[in-house]
Motif scaffolding. Sequence first.
Motif, PDB file in Angstrom:
ATOM      1  N   ILE A 516      53.773  55.870  53.338  1.00 11.62           N
ATOM      2  CA  ILE A 516      55.138  56.100  52.870  1.00 11.62           C
ATOM      3  C   ILE A 516      55.098  56.516  51.403  1.00 11.62           C
ATOM      4  CG2 ILE A 516      57.428  55.066  52.565  1.00 11.62           C
ATOM      5  CD1 ILE A 516      56.506  55.335  55.472  1.00 11.62           C
ATOM      6  N   ARG A 517      55.861  57.547  51.066  1.00  9.37           N
ATOM      7  CA  ARG A 517      55.857  58.044  49.689  1.00  9.37           C
ATOM      8  C   ARG A 517      57.287  58.311  49.229  1.00  9.37           C
ATOM      9  NH1 ARG A 517      53.263  64.055  51.083  1.00  9.37           N
ATOM     10  NH2 ARG A 517      55.092  64.820  52.202  1.00  9.37           N
ATOM     11  N   ASP A 518      57.580  57.894  48.027  1.00  8.23           N
ATOM     12  CA  ASP A 518      58.890  58.079  47.406  1.00  8.23           C
ATOM     13  C   ASP A 518      60.016  57.739  48.376  1.00  8.23           C
ATOM     14  OD1 ASP A 518      60.840  58.651  45.553  1.00  8.23           O
ATOM     15  OD2 ASP A 518      60.729  60.835  45.814  1.00  8.23           O
ATOM     16  N   TYR A 519      59.949  56.529  48.921  1.00  9.25           N
ATOM     17  CA  TYR A 519      60.965  56.094  49.885  1.00  9.25           C
ATOM     18  C   TYR A 519      62.348  56.115  49.238  1.00  9.25           C
ATOM     19  CZ  TYR A 519      62.387  53.560  54.149  1.00  9.25           C
ATOM     20  OH  TYR A 519      62.949  53.199  55.356  1.00  9.25           O
ATOM     21  N   GLU A 520      62.444  55.679  48.009  1.00 12.96           N
ATOM     22  CA  GLU A 520      63.734  55.653  47.326  1.00 12.96           C
ATOM     23  C   GLU A 520      64.309  57.051  47.182  1.00 12.96           C
ATOM     24  OE1 GLU A 520      65.738  54.511  42.996  1.00 12.96           O
ATOM     25  OE2 GLU A 520      63.810  53.607  43.574  1.00 12.96           O
ATOM     26  N   GLY A 521      63.479  58.009  46.752  1.00 13.81           N
ATOM     27  CA  GLY A 521      63.955  59.381  46.603  1.00 13.81           C
ATOM     28  C   GLY A 521      64.392  59.984  47.923  1.00 13.81           C
ATOM     29  N   PHE A 522      63.673  59.639  48.979  1.00 16.66           N
ATOM     30  CA  PHE A 522      64.011  60.105  50.322  1.00 16.66           C
ATOM     31  C   PHE A 522      65.408  59.625  50.718  1.00 16.66           C
ATOM     32  CE2 PHE A 522      64.032  59.204  54.911  1.00 16.66           C
ATOM     33  CZ  PHE A 522      63.638  60.421  55.443  1.00 16.66           C
ATOM     34  N   ILE A 523      65.681  58.347  50.521  1.00 20.49           N
ATOM     35  CA  ILE A 523      66.983  57.777  50.887  1.00 20.49           C
ATOM     36  C   ILE A 523      68.099  58.371  50.038  1.00 20.49           C
ATOM     37  CG2 ILE A 523      68.340  55.643  50.922  1.00 20.49           C
ATOM     38  CD1 ILE A 523      65.627  54.192  51.476  1.00 20.49           C
ATOM     39  N   ARG A 524      67.860  58.489  48.740  1.00 23.12           N
ATOM     40  CA  ARG A 524      68.887  59.054  47.858  1.00 23.12           C
ATOM     41  C   ARG A 524      69.210  60.497  48.240  1.00 23.12           C
ATOM     42  NH1 ARG A 524      70.352  56.130  43.551  1.00 23.12           N
ATOM     43  NH2 ARG A 524      69.115  54.263  43.051  1.00 23.12           N
ATOM     44  N   CYS A 525      68.192  61.257  48.609  1.00 22.84           N
ATOM     45  CA  CYS A 525      68.424  62.646  49.023  1.00 22.84           C
ATOM     46  C   CYS A 525      69.248  62.698  50.304  1.00 22.84           C
ATOM     47  CB  CYS A 525      67.084  63.364  49.215  1.00 22.84           C
ATOM     48  SG  CYS A 525      67.241  65.109  49.638  1.00 22.84           S
ATOM     49  N   PHE A 526      68.960  61.799  51.240  1.00 19.70           N
ATOM     50  CA  PHE A 526      69.729  61.771  52.484  1.00 19.70           C
ATOM     51  C   PHE A 526      71.197  61.443  52.209  1.00 19.70           C
ATOM     52  CE2 PHE A 526      71.443  59.208  56.039  1.00 19.70           C
ATOM     53  CZ  PHE A 526      71.529  60.218  56.983  1.00 19.70           C
ATOM     54  N   TYR A 527      71.448  60.418  51.419  1.00 19.46           N
ATOM     55  CA  TYR A 527      72.820  60.041  51.102  1.00 19.46           C
ATOM     56  C   TYR A 527      73.543  61.170  50.366  1.00 19.46           C
ATOM     57  CZ  TYR A 527      73.514  55.157  52.514  1.00 19.46           C
ATOM     58  OH  TYR A 527      73.729  54.016  53.239  1.00 19.46           O
ATOM     59  N   ALA A 528      72.860  61.792  49.416  1.00 21.24           N
ATOM     60  CA  ALA A 528      73.492  62.863  48.631  1.00 21.24           C
ATOM     61  C   ALA A 528      73.719  64.118  49.460  1.00 21.24           C
ATOM     62  CB  ALA A 528      72.631  63.195  47.411  1.00 21.24           C
ATOM     63  N   SER A 529      73.072  64.204  50.619  1.00 25.23           N
ATOM     64  CA  SER A 529      73.254  65.359  51.500  1.00 25.23           C
ATOM     65  C   SER A 529      74.278  65.099  52.594  1.00 25.23           C
ATOM     66  CB  SER A 529      71.917  65.731  52.154  1.00 25.23           C
ATOM     67  OG  SER A 529      70.945  66.053  51.196  1.00 25.23           O
ATOM     68  N   TYR A 530      74.371  63.845  53.060  1.00 23.36           N
ATOM     69  CA  TYR A 530      75.166  63.564  54.248  1.00 23.36           C
ATOM     70  C   TYR A 530      76.328  62.594  54.031  1.00 23.36           C
ATOM     71  CZ  TYR A 530      71.808  66.053  57.178  1.00 23.36           C
ATOM     72  OH  TYR A 530      71.043  67.024  57.752  1.00 23.36           O
ATOM     73  N   HIS A 531      76.233  61.681  53.081  1.00 22.69           N
ATOM     74  CA  HIS A 531      77.290  60.686  52.876  1.00 22.69           C
ATOM     75  C   HIS A 531      78.453  61.330  52.117  1.00 22.69           C
ATOM     76  CE1 HIS A 531      79.412  57.049  51.993  1.00 22.69           C
ATOM     77  NE2 HIS A 531      78.425  56.253  52.401  1.00 22.69           N
ATOM     78  N   PRO A 532      79.637  61.384  52.734  1.00 25.48           N
ATOM     79  CA  PRO A 532      80.760  62.075  52.076  1.00 25.48           C
ATOM     80  C   PRO A 532      81.088  61.547  50.681  1.00 25.48           C
ATOM     81  CG  PRO A 532      81.282  61.606  54.373  1.00 25.48           C
ATOM     82  CD  PRO A 532      80.001  60.888  54.077  1.00 25.48           C
ATOM     83  N   TYR A 533      80.792  60.283  50.402  1.00 20.72           N
ATOM     84  CA  TYR A 533      81.108  59.733  49.083  1.00 20.72           C
ATOM     85  C   TYR A 533      80.188  60.283  47.995  1.00 20.72           C
ATOM     86  CZ  TYR A 533      83.878  56.151  51.521  1.00 20.72           C
ATOM     87  OH  TYR A 533      84.800  55.484  52.299  1.00 20.72           O
ATOM     88  N   TYR A 534      79.037  60.820  48.390  1.00 18.99           N
ATOM     89  CA  TYR A 534      78.051  61.244  47.385  1.00 18.99           C
ATOM     90  C   TYR A 534      77.633  62.710  47.533  1.00 18.99           C
ATOM     91  CZ  TYR A 534      77.959  56.205  47.555  1.00 18.99           C
ATOM     92  OH  TYR A 534      78.346  54.897  47.586  1.00 18.99           O
ATOM     93  N   ASN A 535      78.260  63.435  48.474  1.00 14.25           N
ATOM     94  CA  ASN A 535      77.920  64.866  48.629  1.00 14.25           C
ATOM     95  C   ASN A 535      79.128  65.765  48.383  1.00 14.25           C
ATOM     96  OD1 ASN A 535      79.520  64.726  50.905  1.00 14.25           O
ATOM     97  ND2 ASN A 535      77.942  65.386  52.352  1.00 14.25           N
ATOM     98  N   GLY A 536      80.115  65.251  47.659  1.00 14.07           N
ATOM     99  CA  GLY A 536      81.306  66.051  47.398  1.00 14.07           C
ATOM    100  C   GLY A 536      82.241  66.122  48.584  1.00 14.07           C
ATOM    101  N   ASN A 537      82.189  65.100  49.458  1.00 11.37           N
ATOM    102  CA  ASN A 537      83.046  65.032  50.651  1.00 11.37           C
ATOM    103  C   ASN A 537      82.824  66.223  51.583  1.00 11.37           C
ATOM    104  OD1 ASN A 537      84.866  63.486  52.135  1.00 11.37           O
ATOM    105  ND2 ASN A 537      86.626  64.689  51.440  1.00 11.37           N
ATOM    106  N   MET A 538      81.572  66.662  51.678  1.00 11.12           N
ATOM    107  CA  MET A 538      81.209  67.774  52.545  1.00 11.12           C
ATOM    108  C   MET A 538      80.893  67.248  53.945  1.00 11.12           C
ATOM    109  SD  MET A 538      80.695  71.091  52.746  1.00 11.12           S
ATOM    110  CE  MET A 538      80.432  71.595  51.036  1.00 11.12           C
TER     111      MET A 538
END
Length: 661
Positions: A516-538
Amino acid sequence: MGDQNANLITEKALKQFDAALADFGRARSANPNASSISLLERTRVLMTLPGGFDALYRRVRSLESAGIFGTSDWAQPGILQPALAKHSLREAGAVTTVVEAISELRMLAVSRGDYFHPGISAEQARNFLTQVMALNLDLLSGQFTEADRERPKQLGFIVQDLYQYLISHLGYESLLDSLVAEVWRLLEQGPVQVGSICEMISQIAKCLYDPAINTTGNADATRLVNALFAPTPASSEDPGLPVYEQRLTEMDEAALVTEARGFARTMHETGLASAYHAVMLRFLRNQERDDLIPEMLGLTMTGQDDFYCYTSLVSALIDEAIYPETCQSVFGLTMMLERGSLFTPSVAQALWRQIKLKLSTETEATLREAFGEARAPRVFLLAGVINLLGQPLGVGQGNNPTCQSAIGLSVWASSEADYLLQVLAWAARDNEVLCRFEGHSISSRNLEPGLVTGVPVDVDPVSLILIPHLDRIYGDMWRRCEDRDDDAHRWINPEFYGWWVSHGFRVVADIHTGEIRDYEGFIRCFYASYHPYYNGNMTVIHAQPAGIAVTDSAGRFVGRHAINILRVGLSPENEMRVYFFNPNNDSGQDWGQGIICSIRGNGEHRGEASLPIAEFASRLYAFHYDTLELGDVSAVPDADVDRIMELGNTSWAAPRENSPG
């Protein structure tokens, strides 16, 4: 000849088992700690062969007398717990699973009076088996979870065969309430293949109408049985198709309308169509009463618009594809019209081609072998097309390791139906599928087999014909990418599925070491891409394939599996959830740590599964994202990231040497 060879193989294995049992008995007499591994392996082999369980049933007393249960809890059947038995069968290693299977055969022998046991009564043994089987009802439907399919030494198949053996002796009546609930749960997922469900309903019907069995007050069971065998007033006593057709000719206008509405009601209530439904639909066509068809299908304004704009095409589909043997396509046709599928001109034209398509000799033989000869092979294939276009989220991979191809069929049926019909025409007519990968032309014709080495098992007609081609193509793309410095899915998915798959890609583990590598960065990228609260409500505009790390109900890593992220949004309870398509036949799975995939009650559309976004992210292994629409990764709360990492690191992402199992 095949049966004779199978019998010879079983006889040979039985002789080897009897010799091993005798050796084990002598060894245990001399040494109470003598190893049972050799005998258990012979037992496992016998369980994979025809007649194996019958042979073991007759020898279960000898097995126990020889000391197969030793001093373990199995030696005291009265203290065994159904929930622990489920774990032993479904999640443990080969030794534990085989011993548990022997124990359940012992319980069966005790319950039937063939084996008097001082430690448990016949009634107690039967109640134990009933509870264990009620906890494993998915096995009775013939479906496999990813965890079952990936088990070594054919353990998943052994356990399923054991349960079929037990139910053949115990009968369905002891499981009726649980079985009825399981059927409703499966139907709510909108499956394209309903053969096993209809078989379960047939067993329920036998229970309901057996005067020796008390089944009063089971309204849910009655609704299921009526949906197949008595859906309307004129079919209420299941008169048989010829009698019912004659009754239709004698009905006045009011009676016909009542019948039509009755069919619509039961079909939409259950998701099942009856053979009687097909009979009336063909009767209306023959009597030129197309005006009653929308009523009979229960169409809304959208479906009616589709029907009236393309009446000639719908009529042709009914005439060519819908018969009692393909009656479920009535529901498929209904849902296809409700989705407005025909409003795409290329889809309508492609369906006309499909109606007239001349199938290859090989395609006809494959369809005939799988679905019989009651109708021409092209009828079954066209009915399969209708079902798939009507319920794109209902396609499943069957008992085959083909999640990638099943996702392709689903997403194309949903968004690119004309493309799906094009590749199906190639496969069914020409025994070949063509595509491109990074500028190179690929033909499926002469490629080596992929993960599917034979004919796919337990799949719908479209999957039966297309999956082998798609599987070979996916395998060829993989070989072209396997020496690259990142996960091959990065390059394959956008070319295999379509342009809408985002080119940004993250995978959480090193492809060479699995670390496992950069697990934190992986999760943050997922949230910033898919979670409406952190991707500009996209919102998720196009469904995106993703990889998950499948775990069993104990949270232990099973393997990797492909799913399709459909949307992310608030549930009716204002909980942010990921709604996704799981091609693995049954989306309501238990992934351990309290993570249970929901299929209803949390805002799911028919065929969707969902999880709270943090729980979903804790099993996420790889995903695609739009690099130009990435939100602020630093805005993702640390607490959410920490919780997700904790769930992952204490289950599938745990260091292998420390991880359970």
